[in-house]
Design a protein around this motif. Sequence first.
Motif, short mmCIF file in Angstrom:
data_model
loop_
_atom_site.label_atom_id
_atom_site.label_comp_id
_atom_site.label_asym_id
_atom_site.label_seq_id
_atom_site.Cartn_x
_atom_site.Cartn_y
_atom_site.Cartn_z
N GLY A 12 63.03 58.20 -67.77
CA GLY A 12 61.57 58.45 -67.99
C GLY A 12 60.89 58.45 -66.76
N HIS A 13 59.80 59.09 -66.87
CA HIS A 13 58.64 59.13 -65.69
C HIS A 13 57.52 59.54 -66.14
CE1 HIS A 13 57.61 58.92 -61.34
NE2 HIS A 13 56.78 59.67 -61.75
N GLN A 14 56.68 58.80 -65.43
CA GLN A 14 55.22 59.02 -65.72
C GLN A 14 54.37 58.69 -64.40
OE1 GLN A 14 53.73 55.94 -68.64
NE2 GLN A 14 51.93 57.30 -69.31
N TYR A 15 53.67 59.62 -64.19
CA TYR A 15 52.65 59.46 -62.87
C TYR A 15 51.53 58.79 -63.28
CZ TYR A 15 55.11 63.02 -60.45
OH TYR A 15 56.22 63.74 -59.94
N LYS A 16 50.80 57.88 -62.64
CA LYS A 16 49.89 57.23 -63.03
C LYS A 16 48.47 57.68 -63.75
CE LYS A 16 49.45 52.96 -60.21
NZ LYS A 16 49.02 52.35 -59.03
N GLY A 17 48.11 57.34 -64.69
CA GLY A 17 47.10 57.90 -65.41
C GLY A 17 47.23 59.20 -66.17
N VAL A 18 48.50 59.63 -66.21
CA VAL A 18 48.73 60.85 -67.15
C VAL A 18 49.91 60.45 -68.16
CG1 VAL A 18 47.75 62.77 -65.55
CG2 VAL A 18 50.06 61.80 -65.29
N PRO A 19 50.10 61.30 -69.34
CA PRO A 19 51.20 60.84 -70.07
C PRO A 19 52.33 60.88 -69.46
CG PRO A 19 49.51 62.50 -71.05
CD PRO A 19 49.26 62.50 -69.54
N GLU A 20 53.40 60.65 -69.92
CA GLU A 20 54.59 60.67 -69.33
C GLU A 20 55.38 62.20 -69.45
OE1 GLU A 20 55.67 59.48 -73.47
OE2 GLU A 20 54.50 58.82 -72.19
N ILE A 21 56.02 62.36 -68.23
CA ILE A 21 56.47 63.79 -68.07
C ILE A 21 57.76 63.82 -69.17
CG2 ILE A 21 57.20 65.59 -66.58
CD1 ILE A 21 56.35 63.82 -64.33
N PHE A 22 58.82 62.92 -69.06
CA PHE A 22 59.72 63.02 -69.69
C PHE A 22 59.99 61.45 -70.16
CE2 PHE A 22 61.31 64.17 -65.65
CZ PHE A 22 61.92 63.24 -65.02
N LYS A 23 60.41 61.14 -71.36
CA LYS A 23 60.74 59.71 -71.75
C LYS A 23 62.08 59.33 -71.92
CE LYS A 23 58.74 61.29 -76.12
NZ LYS A 23 57.67 61.55 -76.86
N ASP A 24 62.86 60.25 -72.34
CA ASP A 24 64.48 59.62 -72.65
C ASP A 24 65.37 60.73 -72.56
OD1 ASP A 24 66.40 58.22 -73.63
OD2 ASP A 24 66.02 58.70 -75.66
N VAL A 25 65.73 60.90 -70.94
CA VAL A 25 66.58 62.04 -70.89
C VAL A 25 67.98 61.20 -70.54
CG1 VAL A 25 67.14 63.65 -68.83
CG2 VAL A 25 64.75 63.46 -69.78
N THR A 26 68.93 61.67 -71.08
CA THR A 26 70.26 61.15 -70.93
C THR A 26 71.33 62.10 -70.91
OG1 THR A 26 69.70 59.26 -72.41
CG2 THR A 26 71.90 59.60 -71.96
N PHE A 27 71.91 62.21 -69.74
CA PHE A 27 73.04 63.28 -69.79
C PHE A 27 73.83 62.93 -68.35
CE2 PHE A 27 71.71 66.43 -66.60
CZ PHE A 27 70.19 66.20 -66.36
N GLY A 28 75.03 63.73 -68.34
CA GLY A 28 75.69 63.57 -67.29
C GLY A 28 75.92 64.87 -66.66
N ILE A 29 76.34 64.80 -65.40
CA ILE A 29 76.44 66.04 -64.47
C ILE A 29 78.18 65.93 -63.92
CG2 ILE A 29 76.10 67.70 -62.71
CD1 ILE A 29 72.98 66.22 -62.76
N GLU A 30 78.74 66.89 -64.75
CA GLU A 30 80.30 66.80 -64.35
C GLU A 30 80.56 67.43 -62.98
OE1 GLU A 30 83.54 66.61 -67.97
OE2 GLU A 30 82.44 68.33 -67.48
N LYS A 31 81.52 66.87 -62.26
CA LYS A 31 82.13 67.51 -61.10
C LYS A 31 82.34 68.90 -61.00
CE LYS A 31 84.53 64.62 -57.64
NZ LYS A 31 85.66 63.93 -57.48
N GLY A 32 81.74 69.82 -60.19
CA GLY A 32 82.16 71.26 -60.43
C GLY A 32 81.69 71.88 -61.46
#
Lengths: 229, 289
Positions: A12-32
């Motif tokens: 998750g990420h939130q810039y100061k003073g603004v609502p979070e951009i995303f909160k629960d991102v879960t995934f994987g990036i496979e090789k290739g």
Amino acid sequence: MSDFIAQLIGLGHQYKGVPEIFKDVTFGIEKGSFHFLTGPSGSGKSSLLKMLYLGLKPTWGSLQLFGEDTLKMQSRLVPLLRQKIGVIFQEFKLLEHLKVVDNVALPLRVRGVDAKQCRKQAQELLEWVGLGESLDVYPPSLSGGQKQRVAIARAVIAQPELLLADEPTGNVDDNMAMKLLYLFEELNKRGTAVIIATHNPRLIERSAHPHLTLTEGTILQLPKCTVLS
Amino acid sequence: MSHHHDLPLNKDITARFVPKIVALMVYLGTLCFVFTLFMIHSSALWENQLTTPLSVEMPTLKTTEANSLPSRVLDLLNQTPGIQHAAVVPQKEMASLFHSLLGEDIDVDLFSLPIIIDVSLNNQEKVNFQRLEAGLKNISPHVHVTDHRGWQIQVSNLFHTSIFIAFFITILILFGALATATFATKTSLLIHGQVIEILSLVGATNSYIAKQFQVHAFKQALIASIIGSSFAFLTFFGLVILLEKAELPFVVHSSFFSQTLWVFGLAPVFMAFAMMLSVRIAVMKVLRS
């Protein structure tokens, strides 16, 4: 041992003073693997890519890249991980005081590749993206589309393990967009995992690659290959 | 393509003053260091020539006992514990001393020159100065002993203080130049923040980025230092000629000039390396933070 080169868990990420951009991102990036990252404007696509190339620290969650826990690793490892990633920035980020050929050769140069080899490879790639005549031109004299092609050539020259592209076809016509998509697919066939953040529906329609759609701060429907066990 | 500058450091307006400051600092620093060497050389020369911590003076008397006075005084001196050697200063040497003070035209025979005995001491044993003085007075009330050690120590201290101050100023000048280079580098880092960010995003290590700054600093410092050092050499050379023409007592041996030439040659190299190192440290510190 997993084949994931990146694992995002509860990110998750939130810039100061603004609502979070995303909160629960879960995934994987496979090789290739090859994915499109889509979602409405402001959904956090660029921020997510930024986290993947270690330009932004997640506010919460964990991010593992090439087997390294990015939150716990030593800062001296950051450049080494970045050398495995190619990035195409929305705003190109070209060095205006360097010629086009030198801009493209930059990733090779920082890896210590011989100057002649750098120029040769950069020249080949620039010819491929249709800029063979502009090797010794400086970026300010190029059009938006030409700058984008230079940025793409720079991102792929070192044959990265992971290619992150933020709206790579935003400034080019359909023909060139398809040509670039073909370049990404070629690179992907050689083993590079590709993530393209895009708004371009034609680009997505013309290829069968899975989508990751960022909505309301998370990715709701995950393609099977991205599910972390 | 082989001589690359990924950072446009040559176009830095804010850093344009740095070579001029470095040249000036090297000019001042080199002269100050040469002055330090001059003081070390002079003090060593002076201290080597100092063999006479005590001297005994007796007037040339027209009495019968006057002839035996020097030998009686010498006997007493040679028997006194702590005295290594005592010898009468030859009249020829006395005359040349007077000539050097009053000029060659003076006829020293017109003066009644006193007899001087130079006394050297044995450093292992202490001389009882009051007892010696009493013994000499006993021989003749006109015999006078002078202890030179007090003022010799004072002059020696003055030399050492001057050497310390001159060396300290040299160090200050060096640090001044390095601080200027560091401040300019920090400004440069701010100016080129975006370029550094791009380099970093394409995988450049901190060391790769720092190398660009340090190579630039080395070249700049080397050229500026050569100019500064050359002007310092010309100033030094001019001063030597001026002092020789003015017939002022140039207390060092003429070989000092040739012995000092290495300073003018090494100063630019030393400065270039020192600046390269300080710039690298500054860049690495900023990039790590």
